[in-house]
Design an enzyme around this catalytic site. Structure first.
Site, PDB file in Angstrom:
ATOM      1  N   GLY A   1      38.610  44.746  38.195  1.00  0.00           N
ATOM      2  CA  GLY A   1      39.796  44.191  37.353  1.00  0.00           C
ATOM      3  C   GLY A   1      38.984  43.386  36.641  1.00  0.00           C
TER       4      GLY A   1
ATOM      5  N   CYS B   1      57.784  21.573  33.002  1.00  0.00           N
ATOM      6  CA  CYS B   1      58.415  21.084  33.529  1.00  0.00           C
ATOM      7  C   CYS B   1      58.540  20.190  35.153  1.00  0.00           C
ATOM      8  CB  CYS B   1      60.395  21.249  33.576  1.00  0.00           C
ATOM      9  SG  CYS B   1      61.013  19.150  34.186  1.00  0.00           S
TER      10      CYS B   1
ATOM     11  N   TYR C   1      44.243  38.181  35.233  1.00  0.00           N
ATOM     12  CA  TYR C   1      45.374  37.547  35.845  1.00  0.00           C
ATOM     13  C   TYR C   1      45.257  36.404  34.698  1.00  0.00           C
ATOM     14  CZ  TYR C   1      42.822  40.114  39.208  1.00  0.00           C
ATOM     15  OH  TYR C   1      42.068  40.976  39.983  1.00  0.00           O
TER      16      TYR C   1
HETATM   17  N1  LLP Z   1      40.829  46.436  44.442  1.00  0.00           N
HETATM   18  C1  LLP Z   1      41.503  45.135  45.151  1.00  0.00           C
HETATM   19  C2  LLP Z   1      41.861  46.422  46.960  1.00  0.00           C
HETATM   20  C3  LLP Z   1      42.114  44.408  45.082  1.00  0.00           C
HETATM   21  O1  LLP Z   1      42.541  43.237  45.952  1.00  0.00           O
HETATM   22  C4  LLP Z   1      41.572  43.617  44.406  1.00  0.00           C
HETATM   23  C5  LLP Z   1      41.898  42.493  43.216  1.00  0.00           C
HETATM   24  C6  LLP Z   1      40.843  44.346  43.411  1.00  0.00           C
HETATM   25  C7  LLP Z   1      40.469  45.823  43.341  1.00  0.00           C
HETATM   26  C8  LLP Z   1      40.193  43.819  41.655  1.00  0.00           C
HETATM   27  O2  LLP Z   1      39.315  42.808  42.487  1.00  0.00           O
HETATM   28  P1  LLP Z   1      38.642  41.860  40.744  1.00  0.00           P
HETATM   29  O3  LLP Z   1      37.519  43.316  40.267  1.00  0.00           O
HETATM   30  O4  LLP Z   1      39.535  42.273  40.046  1.00  0.00           O
HETATM   31  O5  LLP Z   1      38.130  41.054  41.029  1.00  0.00           O
HETATM   32  N2  LLP Z   1      44.618  36.479  41.331  1.00  0.00           N
HETATM   33  C9  LLP Z   1      43.387  36.017  41.136  1.00  0.00           C
HETATM   34  C10 LLP Z   1      42.638  37.315  41.873  1.00  0.00           C
HETATM   35  C11 LLP Z   1      42.992  38.388  43.360  1.00  0.00           C
HETATM   36  C12 LLP Z   1      42.705  39.988  43.508  1.00  0.00           C
HETATM   37  C13 LLP Z   1      43.037  40.397  44.117  1.00  0.00           C
HETATM   38  N3  LLP Z   1      42.735  41.495  44.311  1.00  0.00           N
HETATM   39  C14 LLP Z   1      42.848  35.047  40.242  1.00  0.00           C
HETATM   40  O6  LLP Z   1      43.472  34.940  39.141  1.00  0.00           O
HETATM   41  O7  LLP Z   1      41.450  34.807  40.633  1.00  0.00           O
END
Ligand code: LLP
Length: 432
Positions: free
Chosen positions: A293, A362, A391
């Site tokens: 992602g 705020c 994100y």
């Molecule tokens: N697959 C699953 C099952 C996941 O839970 C996630 C992310 C991904 C793929 C994608 O992961 P990435 O390649 O984006 O690292 N809000 C947080 C990140 C939460 C990620 C949750 N799961 C942030 O802003 O860092």
């Protein structure tokens, strides 16, 4: 010079993204403004797809984890790049469906999918539902049966590896809200339940070990653990698992000091480990699915703000306030995430100041960063925060009834809106 190859500085000393002047875009569309470089996003998609072709004979699928940034245009780009999608809610699934994304390449995640969401997945005919728990298995089997359909499923497994940005630990890791544990026998019990059900077809197993990971070893270890489980399933039930989904989590460059691993290296090592493990265990090679992602879109996006008040509190700190904040980027307040920032209209000038960048909400904690090195700024300047493609928009809120910013995509020197700026009337649309 920058955290992303999409970025540069033009002859006016303005920050450019995908060759387009970010200050001009700020004038044209207003601020705060999310700007994304389509060519960079597509290059990342291609690198992932190629890595599976080069290292695994193309026997797999790259699923874009749409939670990083979900909108219809992003779904269209992923379709065009021959990828699949990881969706994690009815809303993300609906977005993909509205964008006419091929539903057989959509994989539906979530630890507590509602009955409505499961029905939607069955109705749309998604590629697979990643089943998290036995309650869900039972509900899904019933919904599919009532609809006269057979639905493909994968099981979410806790492989017992917990990875963080710069280290990882091997633990029992039973204490996670996601998935079935291996070592308690819970995962094997679930497989035995699934094979009894005629309305579900168990095609694969899935794991996801964390996010913003720089190290390849935990991915290799997870792949090995999962192959062993696939062999155990074959031995105990005779079922040959066809697909191994290794999740996402590959780290990106937020700071100059970050050193992410090239995707090709990751895939080479993981593919080699899977081939060796399957050979040792005497099982056929599963297709590989991966779910990046952040690393598809994170570095390809920036946010441009307009600076308002600059408050110098002698011997304490200087607050530079911008016209957005935690409402469009809650990652500092949530995780103390650090970003590179610069003055977009003075991008050639030296960064002489160390400031705290504050939002307009705020809330005292509404900051975008502390001890941030930037150029000397004054009211009206444009401040750019880098690597905000992932994100940020997807975690934005309407706190203080602040409308969500516009998202603009640039490609080949041209710009277009992909998500309109919210209006005040959007904010009251559902008020009675
Ligand atoms: N697959 C699953 C099952 C996941 O839970 C996630 C992310 C991904 C793929 C994608 O992961 P990435 O390649 O984006 O690292 N809000 C947080 C990140 C939460 C990620 C949750 N799961 C942030 O802003 O860092």
């Amino acid at each position: 010079m920058f955290v992303s190859d999409s970025l540069n500085v033009n002859e006016k000393g303005h920050l450019t993204i995908g060759g387009v002047d970010s200050v001009d875009l700020a004038k044209k569309y207003g601020t705060p403004l999310y700007i994304l470089d389509e060519d960079g996003i597509r290059a990342n998609c291609k690198a992932y797809v190629k890595s599976i072709e080069d290292n695994y004979g193309g026997n797999g699928l790259v699923l874009y984890a749409s939670k990083a940034f979900s909108c219809m245009e992003m779904c269209r780009i992923c379709d065009d790049e021959k990828m699949g999608l990881d969706v994690v809610s009815g809303g993300e699934l609906y977005t993909a469906h509205r964008a006419e994304f091929p539903m057989d390449r959509v994989y539906f995640h979530g630890n507590n999918k509602t009955q409505d969401e499961l029905s939607m997945a069955v109705e749309f005919g998604v590629g697979a539902v990643i089943v998290d728990n036995l309650t869900e298995l039972e509900s899904l089997a019933k919904i599919a049966e009532d609809a006269g359909k057979v639905v493909n499923i994968m099981f979410r497994i806790k492989p017992g590896i917990d990875a963080h940005t710069h280290n990882f630990i091997r633990t029992g890791q039973i204490d996670s809200k996601f998935g079935f544990a291996l070592e308690t026998g819970e995962a094997m019990d679930a497989v035995k339940e699934a094979v009894k059900l005629s309305s579900v077809n168990l095609v694969g197993v899935h794991c996801h070990i964390g996010s913003q990971i720089f190290d390849i070893d935990p991915f290799v270890l997870a792949a090995e653990v999962m192959c062993k489980f696939i062999a155990d399933v074959k031995a105990e039930t005779g079922l040959e698992i066809e697909k191994l989904n290794l999740g996402g989590g590959f780290g990106i460059k937020y700071l100059e000091s970050d050193e992410p691993v090239p995707y090709g290296d990751y895939m080479t090592k993981v593919a080699d480990a899977i081939k060796a493990a399957c050979n040792d265990l005497g099982i056929k090679l599963p297709a590989i699915l991966i779910e990046p992602g952040r690393s598809i879109i994170g570095s390809e996006g920036i946010t441009v703000y307009t600076v308002g008040a600059v408050k110098n509190i002698p011997n304490i700190r200087t607050y530079v306030s911008v016209d957005g904040g935690m409402c469009d980027n809650p990652r500092y307040i949530l995780y103390q995430s650090q970003y590179e920032m610069l003055c977009a209209n003075k991008a050639n000038e030296e960064k002489t100041e160390t400031v705290t960048v504050a939002g307009k909400c705020c809330e005292s904690g509404d900051l975008l960063g502390e001890n941030v090195k930037i150029q000397k700024v004054e009211p009206g300047d444009n401040l750019a925060v880098l690597s905000t493609g992932a994100y940020n928009y997807s975690m934005a809120s309407n706190y203080n009834r602040i409308p969500k910013p516009c998202s603009v995509m640039v490609s080949g020197g041209k710009d277009r809106v992909i998500i309109k700026r919210e209006t005040y009337s959007d904010l009251t649309r559902n008020d009675i």
